[in-house]
Design a protein around this motif. Structure first.
Motif, PDB file in Angstrom:
ATOM      1  N   ALA A   6       7.308  20.318 -10.051  1.00 43.99           N
ATOM      2  CA  ALA A   6       8.140  20.388  -8.848  1.00 43.99           C
ATOM      3  C   ALA A   6       7.325  20.878  -7.653  1.00 43.99           C
ATOM      4  O   ALA A   6       7.464  20.355  -6.541  1.00 43.99           O
ATOM      5  N   GLU A   7       6.468  21.856  -7.867  1.00 45.21           N
ATOM      6  CA  GLU A   7       5.596  22.361  -6.793  1.00 45.21           C
ATOM      7  C   GLU A   7       4.654  21.264  -6.305  1.00 45.21           C
ATOM      8  O   GLU A   7       4.449  21.094  -5.103  1.00 45.21           O
ATOM      9  N   GLN A   8       4.091  20.523  -7.252  1.00 45.41           N
ATOM     10  CA  GLN A   8       3.153  19.455  -6.902  1.00 45.41           C
ATOM     11  C   GLN A   8       3.853  18.363  -6.092  1.00 45.41           C
ATOM     12  O   GLN A   8       3.352  17.926  -5.055  1.00 45.41           O
ATOM     13  N   VAL A   9       5.002  17.927  -6.553  1.00 48.35           N
ATOM     14  CA  VAL A   9       5.734  16.869  -5.857  1.00 48.35           C
ATOM     15  C   VAL A   9       6.210  17.356  -4.497  1.00 48.35           C
ATOM     16  O   VAL A   9       6.142  16.625  -3.502  1.00 48.35           O
ATOM     17  N   ALA A  10       6.666  18.582  -4.406  1.00 50.93           N
ATOM     18  CA  ALA A  10       7.096  19.138  -3.124  1.00 50.93           C
ATOM     19  C   ALA A  10       5.945  19.145  -2.123  1.00 50.93           C
ATOM     20  O   ALA A  10       6.133  18.836  -0.946  1.00 50.93           O
ATOM     21  N   GLY A  11       4.738  19.470  -2.600  1.00 52.54           N
ATOM     22  CA  GLY A  11       3.557  19.429  -1.734  1.00 52.54           C
ATOM     23  C   GLY A  11       3.260  18.034  -1.226  1.00 52.54           C
ATOM     24  O   GLY A  11       2.902  17.844  -0.062  1.00 52.54           O
ATOM     25  N   MET A  12       3.424  17.045  -2.095  1.00 57.09           N
ATOM     26  CA  MET A  12       3.213  15.650  -1.693  1.00 57.09           C
ATOM     27  C   MET A  12       4.237  15.241  -0.632  1.00 57.09           C
ATOM     28  O   MET A  12       3.891  14.647   0.390  1.00 57.09           O
ATOM     29  N   LEU A  13       5.495  15.557  -0.907  1.00 57.97           N
ATOM     30  CA  LEU A  13       6.556  15.168   0.023  1.00 57.97           C
ATOM     31  C   LEU A  13       6.408  15.885   1.365  1.00 57.97           C
ATOM     32  O   LEU A  13       6.641  15.288   2.422  1.00 57.97           O
ATOM     33  N   ALA A  15       3.585  16.818   2.700  1.00 57.67           N
ATOM     34  CA  ALA A  15       2.475  16.160   3.392  1.00 57.67           C
ATOM     35  C   ALA A  15       2.921  14.830   4.002  1.00 57.67           C
ATOM     36  O   ALA A  15       2.454  14.445   5.069  1.00 57.67           O
ATOM     37  N   LEU A  16       3.840  14.148   3.336  1.00 59.86           N
ATOM     38  CA  LEU A  16       4.323  12.853   3.826  1.00 59.86           C
ATOM     39  C   LEU A  16       5.336  12.989   4.959  1.00 59.86           C
ATOM     40  O   LEU A  16       5.607  12.021   5.662  1.00 59.86           O
ATOM     41  N   ALA A  17       5.873  14.177   5.149  1.00 58.14           N
ATOM     42  CA  ALA A  17       6.936  14.388   6.134  1.00 58.14           C
ATOM     43  C   ALA A  17       6.371  14.626   7.533  1.00 58.14           C
ATOM     44  O   ALA A  17       6.830  15.496   8.264  1.00 58.14           O
ATOM     45  N   ASP A  18       5.397  13.839   7.918  1.00 59.11           N
ATOM     46  CA  ASP A  18       4.785  13.946   9.239  1.00 59.11           C
ATOM     47  C   ASP A  18       4.490  12.545   9.759  1.00 59.11           C
ATOM     48  O   ASP A  18       3.853  11.754   9.056  1.00 59.11           O
ATOM     49  N   PRO A  19       4.936  12.216  10.958  1.00 56.97           N
ATOM     50  CA  PRO A  19       4.743  10.849  11.471  1.00 56.97           C
ATOM     51  C   PRO A  19       3.279  10.421  11.563  1.00 56.97           C
ATOM     52  O   PRO A  19       2.949   9.269  11.251  1.00 56.97           O
ATOM     53  N   THR A  20       2.392  11.321  11.951  1.00 53.35           N
ATOM     54  CA  THR A  20       0.976  10.952  12.059  1.00 53.35           C
ATOM     55  C   THR A  20       0.398  10.650  10.690  1.00 53.35           C
ATOM     56  O   THR A  20      -0.341   9.678  10.518  1.00 53.35           O
ATOM     57  N   ASP A  61      -5.371  17.555   0.314  1.00 48.55           N
ATOM     58  CA  ASP A  61      -4.902  18.766  -0.373  1.00 48.55           C
ATOM     59  C   ASP A  61      -3.638  18.508  -1.190  1.00 48.55           C
ATOM     60  O   ASP A  61      -3.432  19.133  -2.226  1.00 48.55           O
ATOM     61  N   ALA A  62      -2.821  17.557  -0.738  1.00 46.42           N
ATOM     62  CA  ALA A  62      -1.590  17.212  -1.464  1.00 46.42           C
ATOM     63  C   ALA A  62      -1.861  16.282  -2.640  1.00 46.42           C
ATOM     64  O   ALA A  62      -0.956  15.995  -3.429  1.00 46.42           O
ATOM     65  N   GLY A  63      -3.100  15.806  -2.769  1.00 43.92           N
ATOM     66  CA  GLY A  63      -3.446  14.935  -3.891  1.00 43.92           C
ATOM     67  C   GLY A  63      -3.056  13.484  -3.688  1.00 43.92           C
ATOM     68  O   GLY A  63      -2.940  12.723  -4.647  1.00 43.92           O
ATOM     69  N   LEU A  64      -2.876  13.080  -2.430  1.00 47.41           N
ATOM     70  CA  LEU A  64      -2.469  11.701  -2.138  1.00 47.41           C
ATOM     71  C   LEU A  64      -3.646  10.780  -1.825  1.00 47.41           C
ATOM     72  O   LEU A  64      -3.562   9.576  -2.017  1.00 47.41           O
ATOM     73  N   VAL A  65      -4.724  11.346  -1.311  1.00 44.86           N
ATOM     74  CA  VAL A  65      -5.926  10.561  -1.001  1.00 44.86           C
ATOM     75  C   VAL A  65      -7.162  11.348  -1.431  1.00 44.86           C
ATOM     76  O   VAL A  65      -7.103  12.569  -1.605  1.00 44.86           O
ATOM     77  N   THR A  66      -8.261  10.631  -1.600  1.00 44.11           N
ATOM     78  CA  THR A  66      -9.550  11.264  -1.874  1.00 44.11           C
ATOM     79  C   THR A  66     -10.407  11.174  -0.627  1.00 44.11           C
ATOM     80  O   THR A  66     -10.198  10.309   0.230  1.00 44.11           O
ATOM     81  N   ARG A  67     -11.382  12.051  -0.545  1.00 44.10           N
ATOM     82  CA  ARG A  67     -12.304  12.078   0.589  1.00 44.10           C
ATOM     83  C   ARG A  67     -13.719  12.094   0.050  1.00 44.10           C
ATOM     84  O   ARG A  67     -14.051  12.875  -0.836  1.00 44.10           O
ATOM     85  N   GLU A  68     -14.552  11.215   0.599  1.00 42.03           N
ATOM     86  CA  GLU A  68     -15.969  11.186   0.245  1.00 42.03           C
ATOM     87  C   GLU A  68     -16.781  11.222   1.528  1.00 42.03           C
ATOM     88  O   GLU A  68     -16.583  10.376   2.411  1.00 42.03           O
TER      89      GLU A  68
END
Length: 93
Positions: A6-13, A15-20, A61-68
């Motif tokens: 629940a904590e992980q999914v809440a973090g994802m959501l 992060a997604l709750a921003d128009p930019t 940080d939310a685990g939705l994308v990777t950065r290289e």
């Protein structure tokens, strides 16, 4: 769902709750979810590099994308498993 999940999914959501961030993700997915250079995100979306970095860090940080990091520029890719997890959670059928 466990408390950890629940904590992980809440973090994802969150992060997604921003128009930019939604615009950034939309641009990356429009590229077929392939790796996208931060240099392409600034011009395409009309936002500054520091703004891109700030918002992409939230998505990483939310685990939705990777950065290289490659030289001067960061390259970002979608993490399909994260979106599969969200899709499963939100599937109400």
């Amino acid at each position: 769902m466990s408390a950890t999940q629940a904590e992980q999914v809440a973090g994802m959501l969150k992060a997604l709750a921003d128009p930019t961030r939604l615009r950034l993700l939309s641009h990356i997915t429009a590229q077929g979810c392939q790796e996208v250079c931060a240099c392409n995100l600034t011009d395409e979306l009309g936002i500054t590099q520091p703004t891109v970095s700030h918002h992409m860090k939230k998505l990483v940080d939310a685990g939705l994308v990777t950065r290289e990091q490659r030289g001067k520029w960061a390259h970002y890719s979608i993490i399909p498993a994260a979106f599969d997890q969200l899709r499963t959670l939100l599937d109400l059928s």
